[in-house]
Design a protein around this motif. Structure first.
Motif, PDB file in Angstrom:
ATOM      1  N   ARG A 110       3.184   8.365   8.374  1.00 35.54           N
ATOM      2  CA  ARG A 110       3.314   7.832   7.017  1.00 35.54           C
ATOM      3  C   ARG A 110       2.340   8.504   6.047  1.00 35.54           C
ATOM      4  O   ARG A 110       1.345   9.090   6.453  1.00 35.54           O
ATOM      5  CB  ARG A 110       2.998   6.318   7.031  1.00 35.54           C
ATOM      6  N   ASP A 111       2.614   8.360   4.745  1.00 35.22           N
ATOM      7  CA  ASP A 111       1.702   8.826   3.711  1.00 35.22           C
ATOM      8  C   ASP A 111       0.457   7.918   3.734  1.00 35.22           C
ATOM      9  O   ASP A 111       0.570   6.683   3.730  1.00 35.22           O
ATOM     10  CB  ASP A 111       2.410   8.733   2.349  1.00 35.22           C
ATOM     11  N   PHE A 112      -0.721   8.539   3.748  1.00 35.87           N
ATOM     12  CA  PHE A 112      -1.988   7.799   3.889  1.00 35.87           C
ATOM     13  C   PHE A 112      -2.139   6.696   2.838  1.00 35.87           C
ATOM     14  O   PHE A 112      -2.412   5.527   3.162  1.00 35.87           O
ATOM     15  CB  PHE A 112      -3.144   8.809   3.806  1.00 35.87           C
ATOM     16  N   MET A 113      -1.953   7.060   1.564  1.00 32.70           N
ATOM     17  CA  MET A 113      -2.152   6.090   0.481  1.00 32.70           C
ATOM     18  C   MET A 113      -1.141   4.943   0.583  1.00 32.70           C
ATOM     19  O   MET A 113      -1.498   3.777   0.468  1.00 32.70           O
ATOM     20  CB  MET A 113      -2.018   6.763  -0.890  1.00 32.70           C
ATOM     21  N   GLU A 114       0.113   5.311   0.829  1.00 29.34           N
ATOM     22  CA  GLU A 114       1.170   4.291   0.889  1.00 29.34           C
ATOM     23  C   GLU A 114       0.969   3.314   2.044  1.00 29.34           C
ATOM     24  O   GLU A 114       1.051   2.100   1.861  1.00 29.34           O
ATOM     25  CB  GLU A 114       2.530   4.977   1.095  1.00 29.34           C
ATOM     26  N   VAL A 115       0.679   3.865   3.208  1.00 30.09           N
ATOM     27  CA  VAL A 115       0.550   2.978   4.374  1.00 30.09           C
ATOM     28  C   VAL A 115      -0.701   2.105   4.246  1.00 30.09           C
ATOM     29  O   VAL A 115      -0.698   0.922   4.613  1.00 30.09           O
ATOM     30  CB  VAL A 115       0.618   3.767   5.711  1.00 30.09           C
ATOM     31  N   THR A 116      -1.767   2.664   3.684  1.00 29.85           N
ATOM     32  CA  THR A 116      -2.998   1.873   3.515  1.00 29.85           C
ATOM     33  C   THR A 116      -2.745   0.718   2.548  1.00 29.85           C
ATOM     34  O   THR A 116      -3.171  -0.418   2.794  1.00 29.85           O
ATOM     35  CB  THR A 116      -4.153   2.773   3.021  1.00 29.85           C
ATOM     36  N   LYS A 117      -2.035   1.000   1.464  1.00 31.87           N
ATOM     37  CA  LYS A 117      -1.711  -0.056   0.491  1.00 31.87           C
ATOM     38  C   LYS A 117      -0.866  -1.160   1.159  1.00 31.87           C
ATOM     39  O   LYS A 117      -1.104  -2.347   0.950  1.00 31.87           O
ATOM     40  CB  LYS A 117      -0.939   0.560  -0.675  1.00 31.87           C
ATOM     41  N   GLU A 118       0.084  -0.734   1.969  1.00 33.96           N
ATOM     42  CA  GLU A 118       0.943  -1.715   2.641  1.00 33.96           C
ATOM     43  C   GLU A 118       0.122  -2.593   3.601  1.00 33.96           C
ATOM     44  O   GLU A 118       0.289  -3.803   3.637  1.00 33.96           O
ATOM     45  CB  GLU A 118       2.059  -0.967   3.398  1.00 33.96           C
ATOM     46  N   ILE A 119      -0.774  -1.957   4.346  1.00 30.58           N
ATOM     47  CA  ILE A 119      -1.613  -2.720   5.294  1.00 30.58           C
ATOM     48  C   ILE A 119      -2.490  -3.724   4.536  1.00 30.58           C
ATOM     49  O   ILE A 119      -2.632  -4.877   4.939  1.00 30.58           O
ATOM     50  CB  ILE A 119      -2.500  -1.766   6.144  1.00 30.58           C
ATOM     51  N   CYS A 120      -3.053  -3.269   3.418  1.00 35.83           N
ATOM     52  CA  CYS A 120      -3.938  -4.140   2.623  1.00 35.83           C
ATOM     53  C   CYS A 120      -3.197  -5.368   2.096  1.00 35.83           C
ATOM     54  O   CYS A 120      -3.820  -6.400   1.834  1.00 35.83           O
ATOM     55  CB  CYS A 120      -4.553  -3.373   1.453  1.00 35.83           C
TER      56      CYS A 120
END
Ligand code: E4P
Length: 218
Positions: free
Chosen positions: A37-47
């Motif tokens: 996954r895209d780092f920024m996108e997946v991190t936002k989703e996890i958050c």
């Protein structure tokens, strides 16, 4: 003891968050690569799935660029915790970020002296890597024990985040020593629920219950 899951797989994070027992998430560049996954996108989703700290790691090696990367990452969500490596530049970055109110997880810790430095730099979390330490002929649990002793000697508030956990016994030993957090692969968290006698007990109770011919729900 807080439980973090060490993964960037959304399905696992959602599934474990639903137990109500998940306190946070750790990721690293290898786990992001594995997710595809895209780092920024997946991190936002996890958050958005967990309220607790979500570690996102910088990849720069110098302080100035680490600060720039951290600035991008910490704008993703309020619960982002910036992960920095245990290097001089990493600890300079840690000191600057925590001084500014940002959570920092200092990663790749393999000695108690490194953990002492991280605490002095104001780290929110220190991540000693138990499994990788064991793999190299050291005792990962001795590392956790030494860090606990040193942090208690000086009342450091840095939380010990037992990392690179490979099996439930690592969790048990870390809890005995008093690590504040354990970050575990999803399979290890699921493994904590299991006991052969629990399964056997359920089987026996259900067989006896069936013989009564009763139901609870009418
Ligand atoms: C911790 O934050 C790390 O992501 C992780 O625990 C590393 O574990 P590994 O040694 O299994 O890669």
């Amino acid at each position: 003891m807080k439980f973090f899951v060490d993964t960037a797989e959304i399905a696992d994070i959602k599934d474990l968050a639903a137990t109500g027992l998940l306190d946070g998430v750790t990721t690293n560049p290898s786990l992001i690569a594995k997710s595809g996954r895209d780092f920024m996108e997946v991190t936002k989703e996890i958050c958005g799935i967990v309220d607790g700290p979500v570690s996102a790691e910088v990849v720069a090696l110098d302080h100035a660029t680490m600060m720039k990367e951290a600035d991008v990452l910490r704008r993703i969500a309020d619960n982002v915790c910036i992960k920095v490596p245990l290097t001089i530049d990493g600890l300079k970055t840690c000191k600057a970020l925590t001084g500014d109110g940002t959570m920092v997880n200092v990663t790749l810790c393999f000695s108690a002296n490194q953990a002492l430095l991280a605490a002095k730099a104001g780290a929110t979390f220190i991540s000693p890597f138990i499994g990788r330490h064991d793999d190299n002929g050291f005792d990962g649990m001795d590392l956790i024990r030494d860090i606990r002793l040193i942090y208690d000697n000086y009342a450091f508030e840095t939380q010990i985040l037992a990392a690179s956990i490979r099996h439930p016994v690592h969790v048990l030993e870390s809890a005995r020593i008093g690590a504040d957090v354990a970050t575990m692969p999803p399979a290890v968290i699921r493994g904590l629920f299991k006991h052969v006698l629990t399964d056997k007990g359920i089987e026996g109770f259900l067989a006896d219950w069936a013989r009564t011919g009763q139901t609870i729900l009418k």
